[in-house]
Design a protein around this motif. Structure first.
Motif, short mmCIF file in Angstrom:
data_model
loop_
_atom_site.label_atom_id
_atom_site.label_comp_id
_atom_site.label_asym_id
_atom_site.label_seq_id
_atom_site.Cartn_x
_atom_site.Cartn_y
_atom_site.Cartn_z
N GLY A 23 -19.94 -0.24 18.54
CA GLY A 23 -21.24 -0.75 18.06
C GLY A 23 -21.22 -2.18 18.70
O GLY A 23 -20.32 -2.61 19.27
N SER A 42 -24.34 -3.82 14.77
CA SER A 42 -23.88 -3.23 13.74
C SER A 42 -23.51 -4.64 12.84
O SER A 42 -23.25 -4.38 11.62
CB SER A 42 -22.71 -2.67 13.91
OG SER A 42 -23.24 -1.30 14.98
N PRO A 66 -18.68 2.58 10.97
CA PRO A 66 -18.07 2.38 12.26
C PRO A 66 -16.30 2.06 11.85
O PRO A 66 -16.23 1.23 10.98
CB PRO A 66 -18.78 1.35 12.97
CG PRO A 66 -19.61 0.71 12.16
CD PRO A 66 -20.01 1.88 10.94
N SER A 97 -24.57 -6.15 8.26
CA SER A 97 -23.13 -5.49 8.54
C SER A 97 -23.64 -4.17 8.38
O SER A 97 -23.87 -3.98 6.98
CB SER A 97 -22.09 -6.24 7.57
OG SER A 97 -20.90 -5.32 7.68
N ARG A 98 -23.55 -2.99 8.99
CA ARG A 98 -23.61 -1.81 8.89
C ARG A 98 -22.66 -1.03 8.24
O ARG A 98 -22.77 -0.06 7.39
CB ARG A 98 -23.79 -0.91 10.24
CG ARG A 98 -24.33 0.39 10.07
CD ARG A 98 -25.00 0.87 11.44
NE ARG A 98 -26.23 0.22 11.86
CZ ARG A 98 -26.71 0.53 13.06
NH1 ARG A 98 -26.11 1.16 13.82
NH2 ARG A 98 -27.80 -0.13 13.25
N THR A 143 -22.05 -6.19 18.23
CA THR A 143 -21.66 -7.29 17.23
C THR A 143 -22.45 -8.68 17.70
O THR A 143 -21.89 -8.64 18.88
CB THR A 143 -20.34 -7.53 17.00
OG1 THR A 143 -19.66 -6.29 16.42
CG2 THR A 143 -19.73 -8.62 16.17
N ARG A 154 -26.72 -0.35 22.76
CA ARG A 154 -26.24 0.01 21.32
C ARG A 154 -25.92 1.69 21.68
O ARG A 154 -25.00 2.04 21.44
CB ARG A 154 -27.07 -0.13 20.51
CG ARG A 154 -26.62 0.30 19.01
CD ARG A 154 -27.52 0.28 17.73
NE ARG A 154 -28.28 1.60 17.78
CZ ARG A 154 -29.00 2.02 16.96
NH1 ARG A 154 -29.34 1.11 15.95
NH2 ARG A 154 -29.88 3.04 17.01
N GLU A 177 -22.25 3.60 21.73
CA GLU A 177 -22.35 4.50 20.67
C GLU A 177 -21.18 5.48 20.94
O GLU A 177 -21.30 6.01 22.01
CB GLU A 177 -23.42 5.21 20.17
CG GLU A 177 -23.96 5.03 18.82
CD GLU A 177 -25.19 5.45 18.49
OE1 GLU A 177 -25.86 4.81 17.90
OE2 GLU A 177 -26.12 6.24 19.08
#
Lengths: 515, 270
Positions: free
Chosen positions: B53, B182, B32, B225-226, B55, B158, B162
């Protein structure tokens, strides 16, 4: 020079059918008068085919079970007339309001906008049909000829320049609307068509029929000329609907509101405008209980109808009737009228349509119209006063602000960089929590609130502030920043709080916590 | 049935051959796009707040969650974005936020009474779209109630953000969004800083303050953390105290307050 005439046939019926379009495919009789002597004032072709005639009593019409009966509504006729004027003003600014069902338009200089005379006539037809009215249109170099032809012929008729007399010659003299006496004279003379009237010698006609005869002679020949009596365009857009049976449910009410809004939106968009604000006034049915009271106040109350108003202010003028209906529905769901509605009056305040172009480097922001609906939906959940943008008040009183309606600020390019570094934030307890404090050398040493007892490790203060001593509600307090340690059996917790001592009420409060 | 679908699949693949390599394979997920939250140390370790995303910032009271939120709001509004704050227990301090640089005109504040109102509001708001950041503050909501929120609600949130440019920021006492988030940050308060400077202009009428609250230090730990390739440590994050995902940052009081208070003292008739 050329003129167009708009004529609405069967205006009384069309004014009602404009509010109820489904009536166009059903036989309808419009009645007027006082009970019990209701008589048919107008009817449509389907009712006529069944044998209903103008002047029939209501009881006679009721013998035809398939015929829909409606009361004549002067208000709806007035609204239909205003709508017709709006359609005319959307084409030309020079309009004569000849009659409720007839308008004359000066078409000079419009060819560059709309094209030829036939194109202009088609434009007029489109705009009036959008308003829910079937009209006859005639275009001629002579205004009176256009008016007579529009009354006589269906659809669009364009009279070629110089051939006005030829177009009129086959029409009956009655189309010229002579006085009853003159009509009788013409009948005795055997003058039945415009051609026969136009062929009469003017001087001889003047001696026998006077000035009216001369005027009718000129009309019949297509030679009568006069200036138009121009009416100025108005910015008043209102629609009204009188209900035969009062409505006490939101679903049918919103259905009716949707129709009214659609009509207003069509009218307002025809004029190149949009709706900036709307005021809806509902006339409510008086409760039965209040009518049986005999006190003078109660009697006067029954005479004046109870009303309920609902106003809507849009941040950006809109022509979207669906959006407006949703907003009104949400408003009415939150605050319903409280009694059955028997009349709806809708007044729209026009505004200029928004014309903006977003910049390439401007961040996207919510669509103002969509946002208005979103805010209304959220307000229905959390309450009207709990949605908005905070505005700080010009005072040192703690937590002084008021909520303003949220508008999307004008799009600007990002200004500078973000603020550097992290700053402590404060969470406010609303309302402030009462606090028990034990002082030690005038400094808080032990505190208790919400059932917790804590020891003050550090304290900073007092920070005295006061204000509004010239008002009815003065305030004065000493604020402290304190670090409190709460010790329980399992663990020890420390927190940073702001506490204050109200000097007026001599009471300690916890204002909030640093987080 | 199976052979039919296989034949159909083969037919589609052959029809699109040369134009689309593998039409039935989902497109590779892109990390992202992230924007700074306004605290450089944290931005460095987290990579910023992911757009599109969820958080999640969690931690106990006084851990700096609200300071993080305030900083993020200030940064986003400075970029001319329109932000929204759904305040589940009406605890936002507009005066403090403005002094921290939040443009209040660009902030939609929704003052809720409970978390039900908060979730209904955030749902409506996200579907409306157009906001740069939507923050939901559940810090004061009882942890027990927030824990009871079904996971499908978080999934729905989410899914709603998105493919949009909206940052959905959630503040709470505990982590609840789990894999829907995310980025998950856990904040913890360390020692508060008190300056023991004597005040130069003590007022005789008032008690002379012995010290001033300067701020405090907080520790932030990246739990998930994505945007980062490796985040397996979230399974056992407490066992890695010296992780590179653990950063310490200072939160300072705004100096203007003490200066302003000096002026107040000087003009105080007492």
């Amino acid at each position: 020079m050329s003129f167009a005439a708009i004529f609405v046939p069967n205006f009384t019926f069309q004014a009602i059918a404009r509010g109820e379009p489904e009536l166009r495919i059903e036989p309808v009789a419009v009645i007027e008068g006082q009970p019990p002597t209701y008589r048919v004032a107008a009817l449509n072709g389907l009712a006529e085919k069944l044998g209903v005639t103008v002047g029939m009593t209501k009881a006679s019409v009721e013998q035809f079970p398939q015929v829909q009966i409606r009361n004549r509504s002067k208000t709806q006729e007035e609204m239909a007339h205003q709508a017709l004027l709006d359609a005319a003003w959307s084409i030309s600014s020079r309009v004569e309001d000849r009659a409720r069902d007839t308008l004359l338009l000066d078409l000079s200089g419009l060819s560059r906008l709309f094209g030829g005379q036939e194109d202009i006539a088609h434009q007029i037809l489109c705009r009036t049909s959008e308003l829910g009215m079937d009209v006859h249109i005639a275009v001629s170099a002579n205004a009176e000829t256009a008016r007579i032809v529009a009354r006589a012929l269906f659809g669009i008729t364009v009279v070629p320049d110089g051939r006005e007399g030829r177009f009129l010659e086959s029409l009956p003299v009655a189309m010229l609307s002579p006085s009853p006496q003159l009509a009788e004279i013409f009948e005795r003379w055997g003058v039945s068509t415009c051609k026969s009237l136009a062929s009469l010698p003017v001087l001889a006609l003047s001696e026998r029929a006077g000035q009216e005869g001369v005027h009718l002679h000129a009309l019949a020949g297509g030679k009568a000329t006069r200036p138009l009596l121009i009416v100025q365009p108005t910015d008043c857009f209102e629609e009204c609907l009188e209900l035969e049976d009062a409505v006490d449910n939101l679903e049918p009410l919103s259905f009716l509101l949707g129709r009214l809004l659609q009509q207003v939106c069509v009218r307002i968009s025809a004029r190149g405008l949009a709706i900036g604000a709307i005021q809806v006034t509902f006339e409510l049915q008086t409760a039965f209980e209040s009518t049986v009271l005999f006190s003078p106040d109660a009697i006067s109350a029954t005479k004046s109808p109870r009303t309920f108003s609902c106003a809507l202010q849009l941040p950006v003028p809109s022509q979207d009737s669906t959006l407006l209906l949703k907003l009104l529905r949400l408003r009415l769901q939150a605050k319903p009228p409280g009694a059955p509605v028997r009349k709806i009056h809708l007044l729209a305040e026009p505004g200029r349509s928004r014309a903006t172009q977003s910049g390439l480097f401007v961040p996207a922001s919510p669509d103002p119209q969509k946002l208005e609906l979103t805010l209304a939906r959220i307000a229905a959940v959390v309450g009207e006063g709990n949605v908005g943008s905070p505005h700080l008040l010009d005072t040192h009183r703690p937590d002084a602000f008021h909520m303003r309606k949220f508008f999307v600020p004008p799009a600007t390019t990002p200004h500078g960089g973000p603020p550097s570094g992290a700053q402590t934030a404060f969470r406010v307890f609303r309302p402030a929590l009462p606090l028990w404090v034990q002082l030690q050398k005038k400094v808080p040493a032990r505190v208790a609130f919400q059932g917790m007892l804590g020891t003050v490790i550090h304290a900073s203060g007092p920070w005295r502030s006061s204000g509004d001593w010239w008002e009815n509600q003065p305030w004065q307090e000493d604020a402290w920043d304190v670090e409190i340690q709460f010790t329980s059996e399992s663990r020890t917790v420390q927190g940073l709080y702001r506490v204050s001592f109200d000097l007026h009420f001599e009471q300690w409060w916890v204002r909030g916590v640093y987080d | 049935m199976h052979s039919k679908s296989a034949a159909l699949r083969l037919y589609v693949e052959s029809a699109l051959a040369g134009r689309i390599a593998s039409p039935f394979r989902p497109p590779p997920s892109q990390p992202p796009r992230a924007v700074p939250a306004g605290i450089p140390v944290l931005d460095e370790v987290t990579g910023g707040l992911p757009r599109g995303g969820l958080t999640e910032i969690y931690g106990p009271s006084c851990s700096g969650k609200t300071s993080f939120l305030q900083s993020a709001l200030a940064t986003r509004t400075a970029s001319s974005e329109v932000c929204a704050l759904i305040d589940a227990h009406d605890s936002f301090d507009p005066a403090g936020a403005e002094s921290a640089g939040v443009a209040l005109r660009q902030l939609l504040w929704i003052r809720c009474k409970n978390i039900d109102h908060a979730f209904r509001s955030v749902d409506v708001l996200l579907h409306g779209g157009g906001f740069g950041m939507v923050a939901m503050d559940l810090s004061d909501a009882p942890a027990r109630l927030v824990r009871q929120i079904p996971l499908n609600i978080w999934f729905r949130l989410r899914r709603t953000v998105e493919n949009t440019s909206t940052i959905l920021l959630v503040l709470s006492q505990e982590s609840n969004a789990k894999t829907c988030a995310s980025l998950v940050l856990r904040l913890e308060k360390e020692a508060a800083a008190w300056s023991l400077k004597e005040r130069s202009l003590p007022s005789p009428a008032l008690h002379t303050p012995a010290c001033l609250l300067d701020g405090w230090a907080s520790t932030a730990e990246v739990i998930r953390s994505r945007a980062r390739p490796k985040n397996l440590h979230f399974l056992n994050h407490s066992a890695i105290p010296e992780s590179k995902d653990l950063v310490r940052f200072d939160l300072r009081m705004k100096e203007a307050r003490s200066l302003f208070s000096e002026e107040e003292r000087m003009t105080d008739p007492g």
